[in-house]
Write a protein that holds these residues in place. Structure first.
Motif, PDB file in Angstrom:
ATOM      1  N   GLU A  75     -48.738 -57.363  30.807  1.00 21.42           N
ATOM      2  CA  GLU A  75     -48.540 -56.183  31.652  1.00 21.42           C
ATOM      3  C   GLU A  75     -47.060 -55.941  31.908  1.00 21.42           C
ATOM      4  O   GLU A  75     -46.609 -54.808  32.036  1.00 21.42           O
ATOM      5  N   ASN A  76     -46.279 -57.028  31.993  1.00 23.29           N
ATOM      6  CA  ASN A  76     -44.855 -56.949  32.266  1.00 23.29           C
ATOM      7  C   ASN A  76     -44.042 -57.089  30.977  1.00 23.29           C
ATOM      8  O   ASN A  76     -44.488 -57.755  30.039  1.00 23.29           O
ATOM      9  N   PRO A  77     -42.846 -56.485  30.921  1.00 24.15           N
ATOM     10  CA  PRO A  77     -41.985 -56.677  29.742  1.00 24.15           C
ATOM     11  C   PRO A  77     -41.662 -58.159  29.549  1.00 24.15           C
ATOM     12  O   PRO A  77     -41.425 -58.888  30.508  1.00 24.15           O
ATOM     13  N   GLU A  80     -35.830 -57.047  26.315  1.00 20.77           N
ATOM     14  CA  GLU A  80     -37.198 -57.265  26.779  1.00 20.77           C
ATOM     15  C   GLU A  80     -38.135 -56.494  25.860  1.00 20.77           C
ATOM     16  O   GLU A  80     -37.819 -55.386  25.416  1.00 20.77           O
ATOM     17  N   ALA A  96     -41.962 -54.865  24.919  1.00 22.32           N
ATOM     18  CA  ALA A  96     -43.269 -54.389  25.394  1.00 22.32           C
ATOM     19  C   ALA A  96     -44.327 -54.982  24.484  1.00 22.32           C
ATOM     20  O   ALA A  96     -44.414 -54.647  23.301  1.00 22.32           O
TER      21      ALA A  96
END
Length: 481
Positions: free
Chosen positions: A185-187, A178, A180
């Motif tokens: 906002e989310n991975p 995943e 960044a």
């Protein structure tokens, strides 16, 4: 006063041309000095839309625009050299670059015109090679980014990872990693990255380089609105190395309703409010026989009314749009049409905006193309995400995880148009997604209804996109005043 001209260069393809025409019409409606020349590219028949594609071909669309205004004109570009006939991950980028010479000649003629002041180029997100031509004339380049702000941020971030941190992006292929990403906002799961950036045959290098050149633009118009992607828009605004971003959307061809099929709308008129699930997968979306049967079983078992746009895939290796079936029964399960005659309707090409606008439609099983995403928001119809190609997996991730405005059927589904290979999604998975989608009291439906109102407020006078369009026009006019 001299006329002020912008040269628009959309990417080849109906979806890009339609939204380009709509933003051009919007700009000239906001400033009476402004005129626009749209330079179009025509894909070879093996790559472009099939003859059965229902929307009007570009020349007819152009005639409609010219009937509305004399301040938008269309010129068709000619490629310099022989166009490749074999599909590849880098085909579109090289095809666009083959038109530089003709663009240069057309711009030279505009510059010589004493009654016109050329204020700059507005190029499609895939046409950054045209920045070279603008630079030759000392003209600023703007970008019309036909996808969302989240995806824009992703592509800029991938370029940073590659060029500043020496990361090989193709290593994420088939990875459970995943990432960044500043615009999310989310991975972001690597499994939803666009196929082209994971392609080891040159597609990754070419695409990241093409999008990386967006940083050279004087400004980027994005077909989104601040209220839809607040986190992504803020991340781009806060970045020191990103040009000014103008959120100008939703830019939609709402008038496509007039091309609607009366038989489809008449059928919808007879259905209860919010009772119909609509399945449509865009101008290039299609499935082979095994997948079609799984969809049919899912629809039958779900018990929901349905309107299904079903189209015949192109042969393997062909990149064009799907064609129409002469008889749906050649691909549907035996007896399906008879068993579902009272609750469902299978059609070919679909008048999508007209269907989504109809009160009987309660859910949309979609490939999550950005135009379709904006249309679903504008019409207030929740989505079940089933992406196929391009950046659609990213759009699906954003709708499902980032915004909470969609349910998932298979967010990491991919279809390789060169081989026609894809995993078959089972009827059980599809049925589950449809049932979640059609939950009449669901939180997702409430969010989508709220965003429908915000989308309309954004483009109304004083709204966020209305103000942003005004700022863009001020910047353009500042180039020649």
């Amino acid at each position: 006063m001299n006329k002020v001209e912008l040269v628009f260069i959309p990417s080849a393809g109906v979806g890009h041309l339609v939204s380009t025409v709509e933003i051009a019409k919007l700009l000239i409606s906001r400033n009476e000095r402004l005129s626009i020349t749209v330079l179009t590219m025509k894909l070879p028949s093996d790559f472009g839309a099939s003859p059965s594609t229902k929307p009007p071909p570009p020349q007819e669309a152009e005639a409609e625009v010219e009937a509305e205004t004399s301040r938008i004109r269309f010129l068709e570009l000619k490629p310099d050299g022989d166009v490749p006939t074999v599909p590849s991950p880098t085909f579109l980028f090289s095809f666009i670059s083959m038109h530089k010479t003709h663009v240069r000649d057309i711009v030279q003629n505009i510059v010589r015109c004493e009654s016109t002041r050329l204020a700059g180029f507005v190029i499609d997100m895939f046409c950054t090679s045209m920045i070279d031509v603008a630079n030759e004339f000392g003209l600023p380049t703007y970008v019309f980014f036909t996808s969302g702000a989240g995806f824009l941020g992703l592509m800029l971030h991938l370029q940073t990872l590659r060029d500043q941190h020496n990361q090989d992006i193709t290593e994420y292929k088939d990875s459970d990693a995943e990432l960044a990403v500043p615009s999310f906002e989310n991975p972001v799961p690597a499994k939803v990255l666009p196929s082209v950036v994971l392609d080891k045959e040159g597609g990754s290098t070419a695409s990241i380089s093409i999008f990386g050149r967006l940083r050279e633009a004087k400004g980027i118009m994005v077909n989104t609105f601040t209220e839809l992607e607040p986190y992504a828009v803020k991340s781009l605004s806060d970045a020191n190395d990103v040009p000014p971003v103008y959120t100008v959307g939703p830019i939609l061809d709402i008038n496509s309703d007039k091309r609607a099929d009366d038989a489809v709308l008449d059928w919808l008129d007879d259905q209860p409010k919010l009772s119909v699930v609509f399945l449509c997968f865009g101008s290039r979306g299609s499935f082979d026989g095994d997948q079609v049967k799984e969809i049919a079983y899912a629809l039958e078992r779900s018990g929901h009314r349905f309107l299904w746009s079903l189209r015949r895939p192109q042969p393997k290796g062909k990149m064009g749009s799907p064609s129409e079936y002469s008889d749906f029964n050649e691909v549907l399960p035996e007896g399906f049409s008879e068993r579902t005659a009272g609750v469902g309707k299978v059609i070919g090409w679909a008048p999508q905006v007209a269907v989504l606008s109809h009160p009987a439609v309660g859910g949309f099983v979609s490939h999550c193309g950005w135009n379709s995403t904006l249309e679903s928001v504008w019409c207030g119809v929740p989505v079940a995400a089933w992406p196929l190609y391009a950046e659609q997996q990213m759009n699906a991730f954003e709708l499902v995880r980032e915004l909470g405005m969609a349910v998932e059927i298979k967010m990491d589904y991919r279809k390789d148009f060169r081989t026609a290979e894809a995993v078959v999604v089972t009827a059980e998975v599809i049925e589950s997604g449809i049932k979640k989608l059609m939950d009449s009291d669901g939180e997702i439906r409430k969010k989508v209804e709220e965003m429908k109102e915000r989308s309309r407020m954004a483009v109304a006078e004083g709204g966020s996109s209305y103000v942003s369009v005004g700022r863009f026009i001020e910047d353009v006019m500042g180039n020649i005043d």
